[in-house]
Design a protein around this motif. Structure first.
Motif, PDB file in Angstrom:
ATOM      1  N   ILE A   1       2.518  -0.245  -9.225  1.00 26.93           N
ATOM      2  CA  ILE A   1       0.972  -0.667  -8.999  1.00 26.93           C
ATOM      3  C   ILE A   1       0.929  -0.672  -7.560  1.00 26.93           C
ATOM      4  CG2 ILE A   1      -0.762  -2.295  -9.371  1.00 26.93           C
ATOM      5  CD1 ILE A   1       0.226  -0.730 -11.821  1.00 26.93           C
ATOM      6  N   ALA A   2       1.939  -1.324  -6.842  1.00 26.95           N
ATOM      7  CA  ALA A   2       1.830  -1.447  -5.194  1.00 26.95           C
ATOM      8  C   ALA A   2       1.695  -0.006  -4.471  1.00 26.95           C
ATOM      9  CB  ALA A   2       3.092  -2.425  -4.581  1.00 26.95           C
ATOM     10  N   ALA A   3       2.436   1.105  -4.851  1.00 23.00           N
ATOM     11  CA  ALA A   3       2.236   2.203  -4.590  1.00 23.00           C
ATOM     12  C   ALA A   3       0.839   2.872  -4.896  1.00 23.00           C
ATOM     13  CB  ALA A   3       3.332   3.003  -4.894  1.00 23.00           C
TER      14      ALA A   3
ATOM     15  N   ARG B   1      -1.915   1.048  -5.009  1.00 24.32           N
ATOM     16  CA  ARG B   1      -2.769   0.521  -4.089  1.00 24.32           C
ATOM     17  C   ARG B   1      -2.483   0.708  -2.569  1.00 24.32           C
ATOM     18  NH1 ARG B   1      -5.470  -4.693  -6.525  1.00 24.32           N
ATOM     19  NH2 ARG B   1      -5.603  -4.182  -8.950  1.00 24.32           N
ATOM     20  N   GLY B   2      -1.460   1.335  -2.388  1.00 20.81           N
ATOM     21  CA  GLY B   2      -1.196   1.698  -0.938  1.00 20.81           C
ATOM     22  C   GLY B   2      -0.476   0.352  -0.149  1.00 20.81           C
ATOM     23  N   LEU B   3       0.145  -0.316  -0.801  1.00 25.28           N
ATOM     24  CA  LEU B   3       0.663  -1.612  -0.292  1.00 25.28           C
ATOM     25  C   LEU B   3       2.024  -1.220   0.295  1.00 25.28           C
ATOM     26  CD1 LEU B   3      -0.084  -4.190  -2.859  1.00 25.28           C
ATOM     27  CD2 LEU B   3      -1.640  -3.846  -0.978  1.00 25.28           C
ATOM     28  N   GLU B   4       2.441  -1.793   1.289  1.00 21.78           N
ATOM     29  CA  GLU B   4       3.681  -1.563   1.729  1.00 21.78           C
ATOM     30  C   GLU B   4       4.275  -3.009   2.458  1.00 21.78           C
ATOM     31  OE1 GLU B   4       3.186   1.447   5.131  1.00 21.78           O
ATOM     32  OE2 GLU B   4       2.490   2.722   3.673  1.00 21.78           O
TER      33      GLU B   4
ATOM     34  N   THR C   1       8.211  -4.081   4.765  1.00 22.87           N
ATOM     35  CA  THR C   1       9.489  -3.744   5.314  1.00 22.87           C
ATOM     36  C   THR C   1      10.373  -5.137   5.578  1.00 22.87           C
ATOM     37  OG1 THR C   1       8.347  -4.799   7.498  1.00 22.87           O
ATOM     38  CG2 THR C   1       8.216  -2.208   6.867  1.00 22.87           C
ATOM     39  N   ALA C   2      10.022  -6.328   4.606  1.00 26.90           N
ATOM     40  CA  ALA C   2      10.939  -7.144   4.466  1.00 26.90           C
ATOM     41  C   ALA C   2      12.494  -6.753   4.056  1.00 26.90           C
ATOM     42  CB  ALA C   2      10.418  -8.318   3.401  1.00 26.90           C
ATOM     43  N   HIS C   3      12.545  -5.854   3.362  1.00 27.90           N
ATOM     44  CA  HIS C   3      13.907  -5.436   3.123  1.00 27.90           C
ATOM     45  C   HIS C   3      14.207  -4.376   3.841  1.00 27.90           C
ATOM     46  CE1 HIS C   3      12.522  -8.320  -0.186  1.00 27.90           C
ATOM     47  NE2 HIS C   3      13.883  -8.521  -0.424  1.00 27.90           N
ATOM     48  N   GLY C   4      13.699  -3.982   4.860  1.00 24.33           N
ATOM     49  CA  GLY C   4      13.980  -2.698   5.490  1.00 24.33           C
ATOM     50  C   GLY C   4      13.243  -1.635   5.214  1.00 24.33           C
ATOM     51  N   ARG C   5      13.275  -0.477   5.536  1.00 24.12           N
ATOM     52  CA  ARG C   5      12.493   0.849   5.279  1.00 24.12           C
ATOM     53  C   ARG C   5      12.975   1.255   3.985  1.00 24.12           C
ATOM     54  NH1 ARG C   5      13.349   5.004   9.372  1.00 24.12           N
ATOM     55  NH2 ARG C   5      12.060   6.203   8.030  1.00 24.12           N
ATOM     56  N   LYS C   6      11.932   1.294   2.883  1.00 30.84           N
ATOM     57  CA  LYS C   6      12.295   1.924   1.761  1.00 30.84           C
ATOM     58  C   LYS C   6      11.388   2.938   1.231  1.00 30.84           C
ATOM     59  CE  LYS C   6      15.475  -1.401   0.461  1.00 30.84           C
ATOM     60  NZ  LYS C   6      16.830  -1.269  -0.055  1.00 30.84           N
ATOM     61  N   SER C   7      11.847   3.718   0.223  1.00 30.80           N
ATOM     62  CA  SER C   7      11.002   4.799  -0.258  1.00 30.80           C
ATOM     63  C   SER C   7      10.116   4.058  -1.243  1.00 30.80           C
ATOM     64  CB  SER C   7      11.960   5.884  -0.965  1.00 30.80           C
ATOM     65  OG  SER C   7      12.867   6.693  -0.076  1.00 30.80           O
ATOM     66  N   PHE C   8      10.108   2.873  -1.653  1.00 32.92           N
ATOM     67  CA  PHE C   8       9.193   2.212  -2.590  1.00 32.92           C
ATOM     68  C   PHE C   8       9.068   1.049  -2.082  1.00 32.92           C
ATOM     69  CE2 PHE C   8      13.681   1.916  -3.678  1.00 32.92           C
ATOM     70  CZ  PHE C   8      14.020   0.812  -3.837  1.00 32.92           C
ATOM     71  N   PHE C   9       8.037   0.199  -2.751  1.00 34.93           N
ATOM     72  CA  PHE C   9       7.548  -1.035  -2.388  1.00 34.93           C
ATOM     73  C   PHE C   9       8.856  -2.082  -3.059  1.00 34.93           C
ATOM     74  CE2 PHE C   9       5.790  -5.173  -2.900  1.00 34.93           C
ATOM     75  CZ  PHE C   9       4.809  -5.327  -1.847  1.00 34.93           C
ATOM     76  N   TYR C  10       9.353  -2.645  -2.238  1.00 38.61           N
ATOM     77  CA  TYR C  10      10.476  -3.749  -2.716  1.00 38.61           C
ATOM     78  C   TYR C  10      10.071  -5.225  -2.593  1.00 38.61           C
ATOM     79  CZ  TYR C  10      15.345  -4.982  -3.333  1.00 38.61           C
ATOM     80  OH  TYR C  10      16.717  -5.361  -3.649  1.00 38.61           O
ATOM     81  N   ASN C  11       9.575  -5.602  -3.810  1.00 45.63           N
ATOM     82  CA  ASN C  11       9.239  -6.931  -4.191  1.00 45.63           C
ATOM     83  C   ASN C  11      10.239  -8.170  -4.265  1.00 45.63           C
ATOM     84  OD1 ASN C  11       8.345  -8.969  -6.453  1.00 45.63           O
ATOM     85  ND2 ASN C  11       6.604  -8.660  -4.949  1.00 45.63           N
ATOM     86  N   THR C  12      10.244  -9.131  -3.321  1.00 46.07           N
ATOM     87  CA  THR C  12      10.971 -10.213  -3.329  1.00 46.07           C
ATOM     88  C   THR C  12      11.204 -11.128  -4.547  1.00 46.07           C
ATOM     89  OG1 THR C  12      10.827 -10.477  -0.833  1.00 46.07           O
ATOM     90  CG2 THR C  12      11.697 -12.298  -2.185  1.00 46.07           C
ATOM     91  N   GLY C  13      12.236 -11.501  -4.881  1.00 51.20           N
ATOM     92  CA  GLY C  13      12.439 -12.306  -6.081  1.00 51.20           C
ATOM     93  C   GLY C  13      13.562 -13.294  -5.979  1.00 51.20           C
ATOM     94  N   LEU C  14      13.621 -14.341  -7.139  1.00 49.73           N
ATOM     95  CA  LEU C  14      14.922 -15.140  -6.850  1.00 49.73           C
ATOM     96  C   LEU C  14      16.283 -14.464  -6.993  1.00 49.73           C
ATOM     97  CD1 LEU C  14      13.380 -18.231  -9.002  1.00 49.73           C
ATOM     98  CD2 LEU C  14      13.745 -18.184  -6.393  1.00 49.73           C
TER      99      LEU C  14
ATOM    100  N   PHE D   1      -2.774  -8.238  -8.198  1.00 47.67           N
ATOM    101  CA  PHE D   1      -3.282  -7.323  -8.909  1.00 47.67           C
ATOM    102  C   PHE D   1      -4.615  -7.638  -9.594  1.00 47.67           C
ATOM    103  CE2 PHE D   1       1.286  -5.676  -8.845  1.00 47.67           C
ATOM    104  CZ  PHE D   1       1.158  -5.124  -7.611  1.00 47.67           C
ATOM    105  N   ALA D   2      -4.787  -8.865  -9.609  1.00 51.29           N
ATOM    106  CA  ALA D   2      -5.948  -9.429 -10.644  1.00 51.29           C
ATOM    107  C   ALA D   2      -7.440  -8.716 -10.342  1.00 51.29           C
ATOM    108  CB  ALA D   2      -6.066 -10.991 -10.711  1.00 51.29           C
TER     109      ALA D   2
END
Length: 203
Positions: free
Chosen positions: A131-133, A135-138, A140-153, A199-200
């Protein structure tokens, strides 16, 4: 949880190594494939009772997982490489608990529960990225990635800590597996709440 904090420490040496290996002609996908073989080998070693070897292969797999990304950043990030990397990662994450399940009958139920929690965290991770892709969200918290990397516990660092603990204390695999399952479930809840807030509203 720890991945974003560790990136500034591990990325510089990894990127230097990635440039060196890329210059030698190694491909990111080739390293990913090697890491996949090592990860499956870790599961086999654990199932065969060679826990120390399993631990060594787990650490080698994670090193290769870092190196393939570094080579990709030194050359070119591709959609195929991003896809292959995710599949190889989840194959490794499944191989380790399967190895422990085959090691001892008492490990079967906690291993199944742990794999189920990995399925949920993986689904929430990939659904968020999709869904992030869209919507064009980006990020770099986890470095450059080929996809959106969402942080979690529960992320890669926490998973490796859990796997190391399982190898060092194999008799306590059930307790470690159930504890980490709880962290994975909490991650799914956390990620779902973030997704609802993100995303709501219509884009």
């Amino acid at each position: 949880m720890f991945d974003a904090r560790l990136r500034p420490l591990i990325d510089p040496p990894l990127n230097r190594l990635g440039k060196l290996l890329a210059g030698m002609g190694l491909s990111a996908n080739g390293v990913t494939f090697a890491g996949l073989g090592v990860g499956i080998g870790a599961g086999w070693a654990l199932a065969s009772g060679h826990v120390s070897l399993g631990l060594a292969l787990i650490l080698a797999n994670r090193l290769l997982d870092g190196v393939d990304g570094a080579i990709a950043r030194a050359t070119q990030l591709t959609d195929w490489g991003g896809y292959f990397d995710i599949v190889a990662d989840f194959a490794f994450y499944v191989a380790v608990p399967v190895g422990f399940a085959l090691l001892s009958p008492g490990n079967l139920l906690p291993a199944v529960v742990l794999i189920a929690s990995f399925t949920l965290t993986g689904t929430s991770f990939l659904a968020f990225a999709t869904i992030a892709a869209k919507r064009g969200l980006e990020t770099t918290a986890h470095g450059r990635k080929s996809f959106f990397y969402n942080t979690g516990l529960a992320e890669g660092s926490e998973t490796i800590i859990a796997f190391i603990a399982m190898c060092l204390l194999p008799a306590h695999f059930p307790q470690i597996a159930y504890t980490y399952t709880a962290l994975c479930v909490a991650t799914v809840v956390q990620r779902t709440l973030v997704a609802r807030a993100t995303f709501a509203q219509a884009p």
